[in-house]
Design an enzyme around this catalytic site. Structure first.
Site, mmCIF file in Angstrom:
data_model
loop_
_atom_site.group_PDB
_atom_site.id
_atom_site.type_symbol
_atom_site.label_atom_id
_atom_site.label_comp_id
_atom_site.label_asym_id
_atom_site.label_seq_id
_atom_site.Cartn_x
_atom_site.Cartn_y
_atom_site.Cartn_z
ATOM 1 N N CYS A 290 42.645 1.281 15.141
ATOM 2 C CA CYS A 290 43.281 0.028 14.764
ATOM 3 C C CYS A 290 44.792 0.165 14.943
ATOM 4 C CB CYS A 290 43.030 -0.404 13.320
ATOM 5 S SG CYS A 290 41.310 -0.710 12.949
ATOM 6 N N ARG B 173 44.312 2.070 20.548
ATOM 7 C CA ARG B 173 43.861 2.456 19.213
ATOM 8 C C ARG B 173 42.610 1.700 18.778
ATOM 9 N NH1 ARG B 173 47.833 5.114 16.360
ATOM 10 N NH2 ARG B 173 46.798 4.616 14.417
ATOM 11 N N TRP C 251 39.483 -1.642 15.653
ATOM 12 C CA TRP C 251 38.338 -0.789 16.004
ATOM 13 C C TRP C 251 37.446 -0.846 14.775
ATOM 14 C CZ3 TRP C 251 35.731 3.509 14.220
ATOM 15 C CH2 TRP C 251 34.913 4.170 15.131
ATOM 16 N N ASN D 248 44.788 -0.762 8.465
ATOM 17 C CA ASN D 248 44.185 0.297 9.271
ATOM 18 C C ASN D 248 43.725 1.369 8.289
ATOM 19 O OD1 ASN D 248 43.715 2.438 11.025
ATOM 20 N ND2 ASN D 248 45.863 2.737 11.550
ATOM 21 N N GLY D 249 42.479 1.806 8.402
ATOM 22 C CA GLY D 249 41.961 2.814 7.478
ATOM 23 C C GLY D 249 40.672 2.329 6.850
ATOM 24 N N GLU E 120 34.410 20.422 28.145
ATOM 25 C CA GLU E 120 35.420 19.379 28.359
ATOM 26 C C GLU E 120 35.036 18.497 29.550
ATOM 27 O OE1 GLU E 120 37.644 18.067 26.728
ATOM 28 O OE2 GLU E 120 39.034 17.138 28.109
ATOM 29 N N LYS F 136 34.411 14.469 29.314
ATOM 30 C CA LYS F 136 35.157 13.494 30.125
ATOM 31 C C LYS F 136 34.175 12.537 30.797
ATOM 32 C CE LYS F 136 38.463 13.671 28.945
ATOM 33 N NZ LYS F 136 38.752 14.553 27.906
ATOM 34 N N GLU G 42 32.543 10.134 28.145
ATOM 35 C CA GLU G 42 33.340 9.121 27.458
ATOM 36 C C GLU G 42 33.801 7.971 28.347
ATOM 37 O OE1 GLU G 42 36.640 10.896 25.314
ATOM 38 O OE2 GLU G 42 37.227 12.108 27.019
ATOM 39 N N HIS H 264 17.612 29.195 28.499
ATOM 40 C CA HIS H 264 16.927 29.082 27.214
ATOM 41 C C HIS H 264 16.575 27.641 26.900
ATOM 42 C CE1 HIS H 264 17.697 33.293 26.572
ATOM 43 N NE2 HIS H 264 18.955 33.090 26.925
ATOM 44 N N LYS I 2 41.537 6.039 20.558
ATOM 45 C CA LYS I 2 42.245 7.289 20.815
ATOM 46 C C LYS I 2 42.609 8.054 19.555
ATOM 47 C CE LYS I 2 45.429 9.461 23.803
ATOM 48 N NZ LYS I 2 44.365 10.322 24.322
HETATM 49 C C1 G6P Z 1 39.384 11.010 19.933
HETATM 50 C C2 G6P Z 1 39.896 10.902 21.351
HETATM 51 C C3 G6P Z 1 39.825 12.265 22.045
HETATM 52 C C4 G6P Z 1 40.578 13.296 21.228
HETATM 53 C C5 G6P Z 1 40.086 13.354 19.789
HETATM 54 C C6 G6P Z 1 41.005 14.203 18.915
HETATM 55 O O1 G6P Z 1 38.033 11.242 19.943
HETATM 56 O O2 G6P Z 1 39.150 9.944 22.075
HETATM 57 O O3 G6P Z 1 40.405 12.157 23.326
HETATM 58 O O4 G6P Z 1 40.425 14.544 21.823
HETATM 59 O O5 G6P Z 1 40.069 12.055 19.219
HETATM 60 O O6 G6P Z 1 42.262 13.567 18.853
HETATM 61 P P1 G6P Z 1 43.608 14.283 18.528
HETATM 62 O O7 G6P Z 1 44.639 13.223 18.571
HETATM 63 O O8 G6P Z 1 43.448 14.874 17.153
HETATM 64 O O9 G6P Z 1 43.812 15.350 19.550
#
Ligand code: G6P
Length: 617
Positions: A2, A27, A74, A100-101, A490, A494, A497, A513, A612
């Site tokens: 948010c 956000r 969000w 927000n929260g 990772e 990627k 997401e 396994h 994010k």
């Molecule tokens: C969200 C984002 C990720 C990020 C994670 C941790 O899930 O989409 O890209 O890695 O949060 O965020 P931070 O700001 O703590 O690295």
């Protein structure tokens, strides 16, 4: 999670708010809205969907107020629709808020407020906050000064709230005032020339001013045209420190790229140089880390390292586990922040708690940090966002300095995290036992990484062709051994997401396994197999996949002919020391995911359901 923007100044608020929301859209982007005080009434315009939909809705309205609040959402409580969108107005129509929260005790509060005659229109926890403020405002019948009534109502309401908030409120009886507060969710006040911009993130402020006050938890700010005052929610006034916002508007523009994600992938040679700059000194073969130099004795004497993070930052933590054990010979454990805080973590004397967070605001990472500090750990923050909560609450730390990351899928922050963690591990190692000769080799190799990333980026078109061929496959595997295992995780993240393709990352040997049963002629298997101690074994694992008909896409060291014989496609990376290879092998995976997502027609910077900065648990 948010985004909030509020404006009070000498210009029309509406365009400034909309522009600010666009900067914060990363956000959250399921609904948005704005509110203004107008002739003793609140004008609210809100809608489901992206900011562009709100902008369209605002087109024929004449909203000339120079004070207003805005929000991009969000969803947590209540589905994303227009009713649940912010701003929320209390049932008397006097108070409007953006929040927000999460208000954890919202259902108890809602029942209590309902008994007192409040009515609700949305399913959100935030509407409760609006009504709570309104209730306390209306109860103070003896107070004739509406501004004081409003301020007190805000304090009383926030003291009843359990949970987290970044909140801004306006009141029709006090049309020249904004009141904001924070607990757990960021709130920054930009202090301009005759104008103020409040926002969840400096990205919405930097266009107007670079002077900012970062509110701390349980702090409030009351803003009027005459100035602002800061106090705690328990009514203790304090003098807020004005800080300089560290980045410029240019850094948050697309700069000719179609997406922030591609911009951020392609700027990695520069961002990595910035992360290393002033820290790696080739001439004297040293690493200088100003943020931790006062703690070097404690770091050298440390007995163990705990790392906590979420998402991509957690993957960087996994690479760091190998680095700290290899370089510094420190026992290291890595935890998801969300798990760490809810078990009974053992913090022995001499424990260094490293928290990694791009935003510096992820609520689970923040809570894990607080838990570790309470238990006596010395904490280090590896954070990108300057002035963020985690950066401020850690005992010491090293900023990434990779510039603001806006694309929801983290890219340049990951390589920045790896570079900083490598430097910290080497810094400790050198002071414990590592020879200058070995140390210098790493310093030199690190220094060459940015240019090597530049070489890999030149293969973007070739990687796009691979993506084109396989982006219709719904299941992928990513395999790696040793330092490449976290990179496999990772790469899979990627792809998931932004491409919405199911992908799993595994240590290559674990494939036997269970997951090997999934392999068919349809399944792309990405092997991370640069030259190193486990190369032969990785090759063996690739043979096992090939024997079962899987499609092998390999990331291998330049000149690797053996892998070329096995793999269907090879993406070459320049050679470097094994411990630093994740900085290179991740680049093709970022490009692969990016191209696959674009080819599948997705909004790469705003993937569905994601945000994010995750400021709710
Ligand atoms: C969200 C984002 C990720 C990020 C994670 C941790 O899930 O989409 O890209 O890695 O949060 O965020 P931070 O700001 O703590 O690295």
């Amino acid at each position: 999670m948010c985004g909030i923007v509020a404006y009070l100044g000498n210009k029309e608020a509406c365009p400034i708010l909309v522009e600010g929301l666009k900067r914060l859209e990363y956000r959250g982007y399921d609904s948005s809205g704005v509110a203004f005080v107008n002739d003793a009434a609140v004008d609210v315009v809100k809608t489901k969907g992206r900011i562009s939909v709100l902008e369209e809705k605002l087109k024929d309205k004449s909203l000339t107020s120079s004070l207003g609040i805005a929000h991009t959402r969000w969803a947590t409580h209540g589905v994303p629709n227009t009713t649940n969108a912010h701003p929320h107005v209390d049932h008397t129509g006097k108070i409007a808020i953006v929040h927000n929260g999460i208000i954890e005790n919202f259902s108890t509060l809602k029942k209590w407020l309902t008994k007192k005659g409040c009515t609700f229109t949305s399913d959100t926890d935030s509407e409760v906050a609006a009504n709570l403020i309104s209730l306390f405002y209306n109860e103070q019948t003896e107070e004739k000064d509406n501004a004081l009534r409003f301020e007190k109502a805000m304090r009383l309401a926030l003291n009843k709230v359990v949970g987290t908030y970044g909140i801004v409120a306006i009141c029709t009886d006090v049309p020249d005032t904004l009141i904001a507060a924070r607990k757990g969710s960021p709130m920054v006040l930009g202090v301009g020339d005759g104008e103020y911009v409040l926002a969840s993130d400096a990205a919405a402020i930097v266009q107007h001013t670079t002077q900012a006050v970062y509110l701390g938890d349980n702090e409030m700010v009351i803003i009027t045209p005459g100035g602002y005052k800061t106090l705690t929610i328990d009514n203790v006034p304090f003098e807020a420190k004005i800080e300089q916002i560290e980045y410029s508007l240019d850094e948050i523009e697309l700069a000719g790229h179609e997406h922030y994600m591609s911009k951020e992938i392609f700027e990695q040679p520069e961002t990595l140089k910035a992360a290393l700059s002033g820290r790696l000194n080739i001439t004297d073969g040293q690493i200088h880390l100003g943020g931790i130099k006062d703690l070097s004795r404690e770091l050298v004497r440390a007995r163990r390292v705990n790392i906590t993070a979420c998402g991509t930052a957690w993957h960087a933590g996994l690479v760091a586990e190998y680095l700290f054990e290899e370089f510094a010979q420190l026992p290291t454990e890595v935890d998801y922040a969300s798990e760490f805080r809810y078990r009974n973590p053992i913090i022995e004397e001499g424990t260094i708690q490293i928290v990694i967070s791009q935003s510096g605001e992820t609520i689970d990472t923040l809570a894990a940090l607080r838990e570790a500090k309470d238990r006596g750990a010395l904490s280090l923050g590896i954070v990108n966002s300057v002035g963020s909560t985690i950066a401020r609450e850690t005992d010491a730390g090293v900023y990434l300095h990779v510039g603001p990351e806006i694309g929801v899928a983290s890219t340049k922050a990951f390589t920045g995290q790896l570079a900083v963690l490598s430097m910290i591990a080497l810094y400790i190692a050198r002071r414990r036992h590592m020879s200058q000769q070995r140390f210098s080799q790493y310093v030199e190799a690190l220094n060459e990484i940015p240019d090597k990333i530049g070489e890999i980026l030149k293969q973007s078109e070739a990687i796009k062709e691979i993506a084109k061929k396989y982006c219709d496959r719904e299941n992928w595997l990513f395999l790696g051994r040793g330092y490449q295992f976290p990179v496999a995780l990772e790469g899979a993240l990627k792809l998931k997401e932004i491409s919405y393709i199911h992908a799993e990352g595994l240590p290559a040997a674990e494939m036997k396994h269970g997951p090997i049963a999934l392999i068919t002629e349809e399944m792309p298997v990405v092997f991370l197999a640069p030259k190193g101690t486990q190369y032969d074994k990785a090759l063996g694992n690739a043979e096992e996949v090939k024997a079962r008909g899987g499609i092998i896409l390999a990331v291998a060291t330049e000149g690797d002919d053996r892998m070329k014989e096995i793999a269907d496609h090879v993406i070459s990376i320049p050679d470097t020391l094994e411990e630093l290879q994740p900085l290179l092998t991740v680049i093709p995976l970022q490009l692969l995911a990016y191209h696959a997502a674009v080819l599948r027609g997705h909004d790469v910077d705003k993937p569905r359901n994601l945000a994010k900065s995750v400021t709710v648990e």
